[in-house]
Scaffold this motif. Sequence first.
Motif, mmCIF file in Angstrom:
data_model
loop_
_atom_site.group_PDB
_atom_site.id
_atom_site.type_symbol
_atom_site.label_atom_id
_atom_site.label_comp_id
_atom_site.label_asym_id
_atom_site.label_seq_id
_atom_site.Cartn_x
_atom_site.Cartn_y
_atom_site.Cartn_z
ATOM 1 N N GLY A 166 -32.571 22.652 -14.335
ATOM 2 C CA GLY A 166 -33.180 23.592 -15.277
ATOM 3 C C GLY A 166 -32.246 24.655 -15.827
ATOM 4 O O GLY A 166 -32.670 25.524 -16.590
ATOM 5 N N ASN A 167 -30.969 24.579 -15.472
ATOM 6 C CA ASN A 167 -30.028 25.605 -15.951
ATOM 7 C C ASN A 167 -29.924 25.664 -17.472
ATOM 8 O O ASN A 167 -29.655 26.712 -18.047
ATOM 9 N N ALA B 194 -32.186 17.742 -13.102
ATOM 10 C CA ALA B 194 -33.358 18.605 -13.336
ATOM 11 C C ALA B 194 -33.229 19.990 -12.702
ATOM 12 O O ALA B 194 -34.212 20.554 -12.236
ATOM 13 N N ALA C 141 -34.447 16.794 -17.462
ATOM 14 C CA ALA C 141 -34.466 17.651 -18.654
ATOM 15 C C ALA C 141 -34.457 16.756 -19.893
ATOM 16 O O ALA C 141 -33.789 15.723 -19.922
ATOM 17 N N ILE D 293 -38.225 20.396 -18.880
ATOM 18 C CA ILE D 293 -38.214 19.365 -17.839
ATOM 19 C C ILE D 293 -39.451 18.496 -18.046
ATOM 20 O O ILE D 293 -40.582 18.991 -18.004
ATOM 21 N N MET E 1 -22.074 25.736 -21.651
ATOM 22 C CA MET E 1 -22.177 25.589 -20.197
ATOM 23 C C MET E 1 -20.944 24.859 -19.668
ATOM 24 O O MET E 1 -20.436 23.944 -20.315
ATOM 25 N N VAL F 218 -23.944 26.446 -15.527
ATOM 26 C CA VAL F 218 -23.264 25.184 -15.254
ATOM 27 C C VAL F 218 -24.240 24.019 -15.383
ATOM 28 O O VAL F 218 -25.374 24.102 -14.907
ATOM 29 N N CYS F 219 -23.808 22.961 -16.040
ATOM 30 C CA CYS F 219 -24.516 21.687 -15.902
ATOM 31 C C CYS F 219 -23.745 20.922 -14.830
ATOM 32 O O CYS F 219 -22.617 20.493 -15.069
ATOM 33 N N THR G 90 -23.705 18.091 -13.561
ATOM 34 C CA THR G 90 -23.362 16.668 -13.671
ATOM 35 C C THR G 90 -22.907 16.273 -15.085
ATOM 36 O O THR G 90 -22.846 15.079 -15.393
HETATM 37 S S1 SF4 Z 1 -28.170 21.702 -16.637
HETATM 38 FE FE1 SF4 Z 1 -27.635 19.511 -16.699
HETATM 39 S S2 SF4 Z 1 -28.427 18.682 -14.763
HETATM 40 FE FE2 SF4 Z 1 -29.401 20.699 -15.048
HETATM 41 S S3 SF4 Z 1 -31.353 20.227 -16.085
HETATM 42 FE FE3 SF4 Z 1 -29.856 20.642 -17.707
HETATM 43 S S4 SF4 Z 1 -29.018 18.646 -18.243
HETATM 44 FE FE4 SF4 Z 1 -30.047 18.386 -16.304
#
Ligand code: SF4
Length: 284
Positions: A12-13, A10, A32, A25, A49, A79-80, A82
Amino acid sequence: MQIDPHKCVACGNCIPVCPMGAIYIDPAIRRATINYDECVECSTCYRGMSQEHLNPVMVRAIRRLAKMFRFRFEPEPDVCPTAAFVMEELAWPRTVRRVFSDPLVEHKSTGIHGRGTEEVKTNDVAHRVSVGEAGYVIEFGRPGVGVRFRDIQKVTRELARAGIGFEPKNPITHLMSSPSTGDLQPDLLNEKILSAIVEIKTELGRVPEVLEIIDRMSKQVDTVIAVGVSTRCDENGEEKALSALLDEHGYSFHRAKTNLGLGRATNREQKPEGTSDQHLAPVR
Ligand code: SF4
Ligand code: SF4
């Protein structure tokens, strides 16, 4: 497209990355989430990303700890952290979303990527629009707006009612159940895509009539429409008939493109006329 709730932290990127504003979110699950109805399967979130593959449990723990000490742990904005995005296999009719919205996906009917049309850019060798004719590219939707097929159908039906035929190589024409009526396949009508192009041509004298139809129908659809009108230039690279028609009917226009010999040469005899000239006539 899906977001794996076990991986998302979460941050938010991804929210500003989506051209349709489809990611948010969800406060109930604090992850997300993608609005499945609004997502056009463009893959911008997945490809645009960097995917970091950090451990979600560790990232959440750091974020919680950081919050306790009143500082924020935020990953780089593109960047995500994870790698939470999951690109699903799509089934018909949802597959059309990706074909029309992801520029890297080839449109099977034409072998061209993205919206799948060569438009009139290759007219110098394709000779799709001849002397005395006008070619039109009617473009539906934009990033941030999108378009549903039912709105495209409203316009194609009206054009068909006026006796106007559709370019057979165009992907939208391929998706029609009846090109003579402008009807699209019924199971497509609720699908949403980033944008699409309908291509037609008429005698030059019908330009005002066609623009009037599009102008009128543009007020009945939940999207934006842009129109390009093309004609052939004379041997000096000039064109007067279309400009005069647009002028006479009160359309402010801009001579937008003069394409010089784009496309592969063919064995067909080259016509003596020069280039193809495209005007953009804004729908008011
Ligand atoms: S960038 Fe990845 S970790 Fe961050 S809110 Fe979006 S899906 Fe979730
Ligand atoms: S695939 Fe495109 S429209 Fe769907 S969530 Fe990702 S960026 Fe948004």
